[in-house]
Scaffold this motif. Structure first.
Motif, PDB file in Angstrom:
ATOM      1  N   THR A   1       0.815  -1.224   0.000  1.00 33.81           N
ATOM      2  CA  THR A   1       0.000   0.000   0.000  1.00 33.81           C
ATOM      3  C   THR A   1       0.846   1.271   0.000  1.00 33.81           C
ATOM      4  O   THR A   1       0.331   2.351  -0.301  1.00 33.81           O
ATOM      5  N   THR A   2       2.138   1.148   0.341  1.00 35.17           N
ATOM      6  CA  THR A   2       2.956   2.356   0.500  1.00 35.17           C
ATOM      7  C   THR A   2       3.110   3.177  -0.783  1.00 35.17           C
ATOM      8  O   THR A   2       3.136   4.415  -0.704  1.00 35.17           O
ATOM      9  N   PRO A   3       3.211   2.568  -1.979  1.00 36.12           N
ATOM     10  CA  PRO A   3       3.290   3.417  -3.180  1.00 36.12           C
ATOM     11  C   PRO A   3       2.041   4.265  -3.397  1.00 36.12           C
ATOM     12  O   PRO A   3       2.136   5.419  -3.818  1.00 36.12           O
ATOM     13  N   VAL A   4       0.867   3.696  -3.108  1.00 39.54           N
ATOM     14  CA  VAL A   4      -0.370   4.469  -3.269  1.00 39.54           C
ATOM     15  C   VAL A   4      -0.421   5.587  -2.241  1.00 39.54           C
ATOM     16  O   VAL A   4      -0.828   6.716  -2.545  1.00 39.54           O
TER      17      VAL A   4
ATOM     18  N   MET B   1     -11.353   2.951  -5.378  1.00 37.47           N
ATOM     19  CA  MET B   1     -10.370   2.256  -6.216  1.00 37.47           C
ATOM     20  C   MET B   1      -9.486   1.278  -5.452  1.00 37.47           C
ATOM     21  O   MET B   1      -8.683   0.572  -6.060  1.00 37.47           O
ATOM     22  N   ALA B   2      -9.621   1.210  -4.136  1.00 35.77           N
ATOM     23  CA  ALA B   2      -8.712   0.386  -3.323  1.00 35.77           C
ATOM     24  C   ALA B   2      -8.733  -1.082  -3.750  1.00 35.77           C
ATOM     25  O   ALA B   2      -7.685  -1.713  -3.920  1.00 35.77           O
ATOM     26  N   GLY B   3      -9.918  -1.644  -3.914  1.00 36.91           N
ATOM     27  CA  GLY B   3     -10.028  -3.050  -4.309  1.00 36.91           C
ATOM     28  C   GLY B   3      -9.452  -3.319  -5.684  1.00 36.91           C
ATOM     29  O   GLY B   3      -8.832  -4.372  -5.921  1.00 36.91           O
ATOM     30  N   PHE B   4      -9.650  -2.380  -6.589  1.00 34.06           N
ATOM     31  CA  PHE B   4      -9.130  -2.531  -7.953  1.00 34.06           C
ATOM     32  C   PHE B   4      -7.608  -2.570  -7.945  1.00 34.06           C
ATOM     33  O   PHE B   4      -6.990  -3.368  -8.650  1.00 34.06           O
ATOM     34  N   TYR B   5      -6.995  -1.722  -7.140  1.00 32.62           N
ATOM     35  CA  TYR B   5      -5.524  -1.663  -7.081  1.00 32.62           C
ATOM     36  C   TYR B   5      -4.927  -2.966  -6.574  1.00 32.62           C
ATOM     37  O   TYR B   5      -4.013  -3.527  -7.189  1.00 32.62           O
ATOM     38  N   VAL B   6      -5.411  -3.478  -5.457  1.00 35.30           N
ATOM     39  CA  VAL B   6      -4.802  -4.666  -4.864  1.00 35.30           C
ATOM     40  C   VAL B   6      -5.026  -5.918  -5.706  1.00 35.30           C
ATOM     41  O   VAL B   6      -4.303  -6.910  -5.566  1.00 35.30           O
TER      42      VAL B   6
ATOM     43  N   GLU C   1      -1.607 -13.716  -1.784  1.00 33.68           N
ATOM     44  CA  GLU C   1      -2.754 -14.394  -1.205  1.00 33.68           C
ATOM     45  C   GLU C   1      -3.941 -13.437  -1.071  1.00 33.68           C
ATOM     46  O   GLU C   1      -3.775 -12.233  -0.872  1.00 33.68           O
ATOM     47  N   ASP C   2      -5.160 -13.995  -1.135  1.00 30.44           N
ATOM     48  CA  ASP C   2      -6.368 -13.180  -1.028  1.00 30.44           C
ATOM     49  C   ASP C   2      -6.437 -12.466   0.320  1.00 30.44           C
ATOM     50  O   ASP C   2      -6.945 -11.339   0.411  1.00 30.44           O
ATOM     51  N   SER C   3      -5.921 -13.110   1.353  1.00 31.54           N
ATOM     52  CA  SER C   3      -5.938 -12.485   2.682  1.00 31.54           C
ATOM     53  C   SER C   3      -5.065 -11.229   2.697  1.00 31.54           C
ATOM     54  O   SER C   3      -5.409 -10.226   3.345  1.00 31.54           O
ATOM     55  N   VAL C   4      -3.931 -11.281   1.994  1.00 32.49           N
ATOM     56  CA  VAL C   4      -3.047 -10.110   1.907  1.00 32.49           C
ATOM     57  C   VAL C   4      -3.748  -8.984   1.152  1.00 32.49           C
ATOM     58  O   VAL C   4      -3.682  -7.814   1.548  1.00 32.49           O
ATOM     59  N   LYS C   5      -4.441  -9.321   0.083  1.00 33.26           N
ATOM     60  CA  LYS C   5      -5.179  -8.317  -0.697  1.00 33.26           C
ATOM     61  C   LYS C   5      -6.244  -7.635   0.148  1.00 33.26           C
ATOM     62  O   LYS C   5      -6.421  -6.413   0.086  1.00 33.26           O
TER      63      LYS C   5
END
Length: 443
Positions: free
Chosen positions: A273-276, A332-337, A343-347
């Motif tokens: 998440t740090t680049p965003v 847009m958070a979901g689209f980015y990850v 893993e889905d848990s990380v996303k």
């Protein structure tokens, strides 16, 4: 009003575009590294944490350079402005040399501060060593960029950054994955690409700097001693910023270490998440830079009413812009990850962190403009130091440890709770701003 708008555009827009480009290409870098797995993401993130400490420390030196240069240019004292530039350059290179030695000879010890995962440490060793060679080029480039922005040539650092990020991204593609006959180098390739791009950035900055000096027909004063500011007065400005930025960056590293101890998934999620976060903050870094130059020059002229009026305008611009972008980030958070091969848990963790970040962004940006630009432009940097140190040591870090180790909450809740420190900072800083004690001329 016309002059204000012109200056804001000449400084804020190039700085904003520059920050956005750098953050955008950082996102691309993360996506590339993300194809290698969670351990690679975490290794690059931890190496970047040490680089972050250097960035904020050299940023502190650059902040004082901006205060001196802007105020002396406003007072029509170009000789003293040059002296401020060379003093700051020397200080920046000295700081860079210390960080370079630390990164080269204490690499393992630095990485093990953040994680006990031996695999992450091994993967991050070469990456951090390569990053360490970028510190001295970054030091000169940073101070030169401050000079150019104060002279309203912010387009030159923008062009240099554009060249560097394109180079970095292209080399990442070739070196990380082994394209065009190259052997895949993974995280080592990412570090080498960063080093080469920073050297190119330095070369372009030197050429651009020399061109602008000749265009202005400015007579360079070759001296590393200020006449109107004593050595003790210079240290009185730079040391509070160095200390406050160091404490802040150490706080960020403590937070990363806590995330790492919560689990590798938590650390990987925060890292991607740090680049965003950098992109969104970078959008408004131009307003912070422009406010420092505009207000600093007006304080140099002793036009205090204009300085306060323009400060309010900068705050309103920041508030309006962050409100719009915060809503966009939530959507847009979901689209980015979804682009990451993790893993889905990380996303899901990363998506939630981005939403929390979006909610705090308006307050973060006001703190940037007030503390990073407006109040510091008067030269009294102790005020911001006290606020920053209080926010990090008395609010942020205690809340982080309580949430993680006493309440044993997930990284999502830990991040949300510790971010309350931004609200505390803003309340205190705004009160100081309204009191107007910061409006002083050092010339």
């Amino acid at each position: 009003m016309k002059e204000f708008s012109r200056t804001v555009c000449k400084i804020a827009i190039p700085v904003t575009i520059q920050s956005m480009l750098q953050s955008s290409f950082s996102i691309i870098d993360q996506l590339m590294i993300g194809q290698l797995g969670s351990k690679s993401i975490a290794a690059v993130g931890l190496g970047g944490n040490f680089s972050l400490i250097f960035s904020v420390v050299i940023g502190a030196v650059g902040t004082v350079a901006g205060i001196l240069i802007a105020q002396f240019l406003g007072a029509k004292d170009e000789e003293e402005a040059w002296r401020g530039f060379w003093v700051s350059t020397l200080a920046g290179i000295a700081v860079a040399a210390i960080f370079t030695i630390g990164g080269l000879f204490f690499t393992g010890q630095i990485l093990r501060i953040y994680t006990k995962d031996a695999g992450i440490v091994v993967e991050g060793l070469v990456y951090l060593k390569l990053l360490s060679f970028t510190f001295i080029p970054m030091a000169f480039s940073s101070i030169a960029a401050v000079w150019l922005r104060c002279r309203e040539y912010a387009a030159v650092p923008l062009a240099a950054s554009l060249l560097a990020v394109f180079c970095n991204t292209g080399l990442n593609y070739v070196l990380i994955f082994g394209k065009f006959g190259q052997k895949p180098m993974g995280t080592c390739g990412a570090g080498l690409a960063t080093l080469i791009s920073q050297i190119l950035n330095l070369m372009f900055m030197i050429l651009g700097f020399m061109y602008c000096v000749q265009k202005e027909k400015s007579r360079i004063t070759w001296a590393v001693k200020l006449k109107k500011v004593t050595g003790m007065e210079y240290l009185a400005m730079v040391m509070p910023i160095l200390f406050s930025e160091f404490v802040w960056s150490m706080g960020q590293n403590v937070f990363s270490a806590v995330y790492g101890h919560i689990g590798t998934e938590s650390l990987a999620a925060y890292t991607l998440t740090t680049p965003v976060q950098g992109l969104f903050i970078g959008v408004f870094s131009g307003l912070s830079a422009a406010s420092g130059v505009i207000v600093g020059k007006e304080l140099g002229k002793k036009e205090y009413a204009c300085a306060y009026k323009d400060s309010v305008k900068m705050l309103l611009l920041g508030a309006a812009g962050t409100g719009i972008l915060a809503v966009a980030l939530v959507c847009m958070a979901g689209f980015y990850v979804s682009f990451y091969q993790v893993e889905d848990s990380v996303k899901e963790i990363a998506r939630c962190i981005l939403i929390i970040f979006a909610l705090y962004t308006p307050v973060k940006v006001q703190n940037m403009i007030l503390g990073g630009g407006i109040i510091r432009s008067g030269g009294n940097t102790k005020i911001i130091m006290m606020i920053d140190v209080f926010g990090t040591l008395a609010v942020g870090i205690p809340l982080c440890f309580i949430a993680a180790y006493i309440w044993k909450l997930s990284v999502i809740w830990v991040y949300g709770i510790l971010s309350v420190e931004e609200i505390v900072r803003f309340v205190i800083t705004f009160v100081m701003f309204r009191k107007k004690d910061w409006m002083k001329s050092i010339s």
